[in-house]
Write a protein that holds these residues in place. Sequence first.
Motif, PDB file in Angstrom:
ATOM      1  N   GLY A 175      -1.243  -3.946  15.288  1.00 30.50           N
ATOM      2  CA  GLY A 175      -0.979  -2.802  14.435  1.00 30.50           C
ATOM      3  C   GLY A 175      -0.310  -1.692  15.213  1.00 30.50           C
ATOM      4  N   THR A 176      -0.266  -0.519  14.602  1.00 32.10           N
ATOM      5  CA  THR A 176       0.401   0.632  15.198  1.00 32.10           C
ATOM      6  C   THR A 176      -0.509   1.849  15.131  1.00 32.10           C
ATOM      7  N   LEU A 221      -4.435   7.953  13.563  1.00 33.18           N
ATOM      8  CA  LEU A 221      -4.435   6.946  12.506  1.00 33.18           C
ATOM      9  C   LEU A 221      -3.989   5.591  13.042  1.00 33.18           C
ATOM     10  N   HIS A 222      -4.410   4.545  12.356  1.00 31.09           N
ATOM     11  CA  HIS A 222      -4.019   3.185  12.710  1.00 31.09           C
ATOM     12  C   HIS A 222      -3.614   2.441  11.451  1.00 31.09           C
ATOM     13  N   HIS A 278       9.193   1.659  12.665  1.00 29.76           N
ATOM     14  CA  HIS A 278       9.637   2.028  11.316  1.00 29.76           C
ATOM     15  C   HIS A 278       8.457   2.227  10.368  1.00 29.76           C
ATOM     16  N   GLN A 279       7.315   1.572  10.695  1.00 28.31           N
ATOM     17  CA  GLN A 279       6.134   1.744   9.848  1.00 28.31           C
ATOM     18  C   GLN A 279       5.548   3.153   9.986  1.00 28.31           C
ATOM     19  N   VAL A 280       5.769   3.784  11.132  1.00 29.35           N
ATOM     20  CA  VAL A 280       5.320   5.168  11.306  1.00 29.35           C
ATOM     21  C   VAL A 280       6.119   6.080  10.375  1.00 29.35           C
ATOM     22  N   LYS A 281       7.413   5.801  10.205  1.00 29.96           N
ATOM     23  CA  LYS A 281       8.232   6.575   9.275  1.00 29.96           C
ATOM     24  C   LYS A 281       7.742   6.387   7.844  1.00 29.96           C
ATOM     25  N   PHE A 303      -5.264   3.837   5.632  1.00 31.06           N
ATOM     26  CA  PHE A 303      -4.225   3.297   6.507  1.00 31.06           C
ATOM     27  C   PHE A 303      -4.690   2.021   7.204  1.00 31.06           C
ATOM     28  N   GLN A 304      -5.969   1.974   7.572  1.00 30.91           N
ATOM     29  CA  GLN A 304      -6.493   0.790   8.253  1.00 30.91           C
ATOM     30  C   GLN A 304      -6.483  -0.430   7.346  1.00 30.91           C
TER      31      GLN A 304
END
Length: 267
Positions: A2-3, A16-17, A24-27, A55-56
């Motif tokens: 994950g990120t 957050l995770h 790009h998922q952070v965007k 988010f998890q």
Amino acid sequence: FGTDFAADMQGASLRLHTPFLGAHQVKNAATALEVIKILRKEGFAISDEALKKGFQKAFIPARMEVISQQPLCLLDGGHNPGCAKALRAALEDFVPQRKIAIMGIMADKDSGRFLEAVGPAFDKLIAITPNWGRALPGEKLAEAARAFCRNVSVAQTCGEAIAAAMKDMTRDDALIVCGSFYLVSEIREQLNGKLENLQTCHASRKIAQRACYNSPVKGRRLLQKAFAFCRGLLFLNNIVNFEKHSFWVKPFFKKVCGVWGGAPGVL
């Protein structure tokens, strides 16, 4: 997998995770967070804890979806050049090991730019024709892919593609299925059983290797038999659905490991 990222929520930093891979998922997450800020201003009670849990637990099938961690198997149905670039960036950031791809794509997609973006990331690429009317023939995909990957072959069915991928694959390698949601949908169930068998064969190999240290002559013979048995099992599993026969397959291997002194955690 994950990120992890930090978000500024009304002056407070929130860690957050998300299970999705890639910058790009952070965007994408930032867009969702802006909506949350607006909803809070409108009076909606959305706690930080609810944000973290949301988010998890976020999940989108076949969007850099990890269905196995050892061996690593990642499904991504993205089918345009932008998705291909995002996939390659994620692979470079999170998947350092040898990468094998099973790829299929629709004929109305820009397969050339898709391959240009992600093709060089793969050590081996198996092209296939997804079972859908608009699919690009695997032969044409393979022909284009050879400009970006040195080891390219064609498979006629999902079972054949999986067998070709696992022919020289270890559980330290990574298998990436990409290029089409139709392909991912078609291959998903077939992959689950095959990955389990690869793990089982790896366990038998480790048992035999341990025996080599105790008795070199017997160990070598055992190692040869284990390899032959594993190859036979993987071949058979392309013909017979072992999911229907798991009532004897798994107990058999557990018994074998017990007799040969398999260490805890091997299976």
